[in-house]
Design an enzyme around this catalytic site. Sequence first.
Site, short mmCIF file in Angstrom:
data_model
loop_
_atom_site.label_atom_id
_atom_site.label_comp_id
_atom_site.label_asym_id
_atom_site.label_seq_id
_atom_site.Cartn_x
_atom_site.Cartn_y
_atom_site.Cartn_z
N GLU A 67 0.77 -1.24 -0.01
CA GLU A 67 0.11 -0.05 -0.12
C GLU A 67 0.86 1.30 -0.22
O GLU A 67 0.43 2.43 -0.78
CB GLU A 67 -0.85 -0.10 1.20
CG GLU A 67 -2.09 -0.97 1.24
CD GLU A 67 -1.71 -2.51 1.55
OE1 GLU A 67 -2.52 -3.38 1.45
OE2 GLU A 67 -0.41 -2.65 2.01
N PRO A 283 13.67 -11.84 -1.05
CA PRO A 283 12.48 -12.47 -0.13
C PRO A 283 11.69 -11.37 0.22
O PRO A 283 11.93 -10.32 0.58
CB PRO A 283 13.33 -13.19 1.23
CG PRO A 283 14.79 -13.47 0.60
CD PRO A 283 14.96 -12.33 -0.40
N GLY A 325 13.57 -1.86 0.02
CA GLY A 325 13.52 -0.45 -0.74
C GLY A 325 14.16 -0.42 -1.99
O GLY A 325 14.15 0.55 -2.87
N GLU A 326 15.17 -1.46 -2.12
CA GLU A 326 16.16 -1.37 -3.23
C GLU A 326 15.39 -1.90 -4.63
O GLU A 326 16.11 -1.54 -5.67
CB GLU A 326 17.43 -1.85 -2.87
CG GLU A 326 18.34 -0.87 -2.15
CD GLU A 326 19.79 -1.43 -1.72
OE1 GLU A 326 20.54 -0.93 -2.47
OE2 GLU A 326 19.82 -2.56 -1.24
N ASN A 350 2.46 -7.37 -6.82
CA ASN A 350 2.18 -6.32 -7.88
C ASN A 350 3.47 -6.46 -8.97
O ASN A 350 4.47 -6.46 -8.73
CB ASN A 350 2.49 -5.20 -7.31
CG ASN A 350 2.05 -3.81 -8.40
OD1 ASN A 350 1.58 -4.01 -9.17
ND2 ASN A 350 2.47 -2.59 -7.78
N LEU A 352 3.42 -4.55 -11.47
CA LEU A 352 3.66 -3.22 -12.33
C LEU A 352 5.07 -2.66 -12.18
O LEU A 352 5.56 -2.03 -13.29
CB LEU A 352 2.67 -2.09 -11.98
CG LEU A 352 0.89 -2.44 -12.08
CD1 LEU A 352 0.13 -1.60 -11.47
CD2 LEU A 352 0.97 -2.53 -13.58
N GLU A 353 5.84 -2.83 -11.06
CA GLU A 353 6.99 -2.09 -11.14
C GLU A 353 7.93 -2.78 -12.19
O GLU A 353 8.72 -2.16 -12.99
CB GLU A 353 7.83 -2.19 -9.74
CG GLU A 353 7.09 -1.69 -8.72
CD GLU A 353 7.60 -1.61 -7.42
OE1 GLU A 353 8.74 -2.37 -7.32
OE2 GLU A 353 7.13 -1.02 -6.39
#
Length: 800
Positions: A67, A283, A325-326, A350, A352-353
């Site tokens: 989210e 992971p 975050g990387e 997701n 989409l990235e």
Amino acid sequence: MKTKGIYLLYRVVQALALPAIFAYFLFRSVRNVAYFPSLWQRLGFLSRSLKQTVPGAIWLHAVSVGEVLAVIELARRLRAEFPRAPLLVSTATLAGRAMAREKLAGIATGIFYAPIDHVFAVRRVLRTLQPAMVVIVETEIWPNLFREAKRAGCGLVIANGRISDNTERKYRGQRWFFREVMRWPDAVLVQSETMRQRYVSMGAPSGSVTVGGNLKYDFVQRATDAQSPVPRLIEGLHPLELWIAASTMPPAFAGDLDEDDAVIAAFRELAPRHPRLLLLVAPRKPERFPVVAAKLAQAGIRFVRRSDLQDPVQLPAALLLDSIGELSGLFPLADVVFMGGTLPARGGHNILEPAFSGRPIICGPHMENFREIAQEFRTRGALAQIDAPSQLAGAVDGLLADRARAAELGRRAVECAQSKQGATDRAIAVIREVTTRACPCFRPNIAAFTIFWPVSRLWRSLGARNRRRAMQRRRSLAAGVISVGNVTMGGTGKTPLVLYLAEQMRRSGHHPGILSRGYGRHSLEKHLILEPGARVKVTQSGDEPQMFLRSGLAPVGIGIDRFQTGRILEERFGADVMILDDGFQHVRLERQVDIVLIDALTPFGGCEVFPLGRLREPLAALVRAHAIVITRNECGRGTFDIEGRLRVYNAHAPIFHARADSKYWVEATSGRETPKLPFSRVGAFCGLGNPESFWCTLEQLGINAVDRVTFDDHHSYRAREMRRVAQQFSTSRVQAAVTTEKDAINLCEGSAELIAPLPLYWLKIGTTIEREAEFLEFIERRLGANPRVSTATHSNNPTP
């Protein structure tokens, strides 16, 4: 069952479950020490840094990592749309909070853990944040949060709404309950038509549920952090192929599929055929990092951990991305991406990235949480799907071998993702509309409410009785009277407007006088009549009359009986227009113009009469106003429609807007004036009804107030307080101390020396009225009803 009955039942169940909730918290804290510091926030006790002194913030709740990633662009747009509204983001998980701190740094004003859905915790958070808007992302449905937010007058929007298959089955049998819960949101923006039908079937009013699209399609690819060593490591290894296994999931129960095992088995199968292959495995859960490291070692695979990059490695090998975050910034480097959470029944993750990076994507059969996205990608041939772990190696091998097919899959993925963008624009439009209807007012806690409610009702009743009696004994001066007042306690910018009116009346040929009660004075004189520029002690006059006198614009009359005080001003100075300071509640004196000021920062005084709120009398009293001026527009948070709310109480009075103008700074010791403060780091202190107005002014001037100290309104400063302020500012390493003109008047003797070696400055403020000509014409027209004013001094030689 009625709403109250349903919520009573819910709260009874919650009360019975509270011991179990505390036991769960304790269990989580024992298992993971990092969970323990979050407990106070989950119970509603937020840090002081999150406390808002005026309403208008935006509370955005994103439960976890997915989210948070979905709302990054929405958060940026909210910040741009409402630049002065604090953006406060809550999450429910440790990983979500870590992600929010990383991805929303510089965007969010504050990040915290969402409270448990108990009334005591929710109300405490609402009182602390004072939001005008609450935005809930995706599936979070919290009955008490929804109800309390709306009872407090906040806007409430569900954005990116989604109900998974499992959640729908749970909700379906409790429709009788959720039908009441879902009537609270102002708008529900869902990801697809399927989701719209699910919300409506759950009981949400069909008119409030619209398809807004998926916020995740508005993902903006961010480059990898320049400080990250991962791209340099990959470049140094010179792999011919890079396979990313993203967000792999552990087994949910004994015998369940472990995706990391599937990825490791596939890599071992591929390695002999692809000697320059690099596997990057990421992971999903941080607690899996050491587990996967052990699995790689046990499988005999050469690998290096992101957290330990000094160890050399030779291809074929694996890189364990044990960081958060990387991953998003590394997708453009991949030749093929396998999206985890899709082989076992986990609902998927997701895609989409990697799609926006133009990478060919492989996923398993389970994409239930992203059903519409997956279906769209399958329809367009933008996704390679496998049905079992045994097919993973073959799917990766095929895409590595057939570069043309891989490139075509990547191209279709980009096109598919880009074609569905626009959800953020639609969400912003809805939030903008809903905020115009918000009128946030926050109640005190139950104990305070119980004590203050009867006092508030008594204050209201006695005030109404006194006003009725005063109206019956109302008296008129020969001079015209302009009253400047408000309906709230505390400052709204009355003093600058009184000075503005005195100056304008002089320019138009009038002889103005200023009438003041002289709040805070200790003088025994019944009527204190002072000529312009007269010098008296602040204890004799009060602080605000000192500002009137210093201006030299008009004589000042100070007294409780402002009729008699006004008569003396008429006789002694020939005043033909009286400006009645803080006069809205002083109804014993007839006036031609009744101007009510509304502070854009805190316009409605908590919507309750003192002591429950800050109203002097109910908002219905605004019907007496001849004109309304909304002040401090440059500081207003712009998240609710003040004018629309005012029209509920007064449909006819013209509404004007005013802003504070900074004229110059005055050095306290020498009295030297300077247009610009020659310091970049200052410590600021003030004793105002609304200190936020001073902080806002400093911000508008580009002054960095690194430390702030507040005192009560009309505060008279003592020597020990000035020494304490000096010590605090010295610790903060500021270059100067700054305050307001009103506070400078209330400083004790020798304050500049007490705060030395820091220089002390105060700011001279003026007022600018939008549509000034119309405003002044309106006043003159109202005054024209008074025969003496209309024929007196409109000469060719106005008072200089």
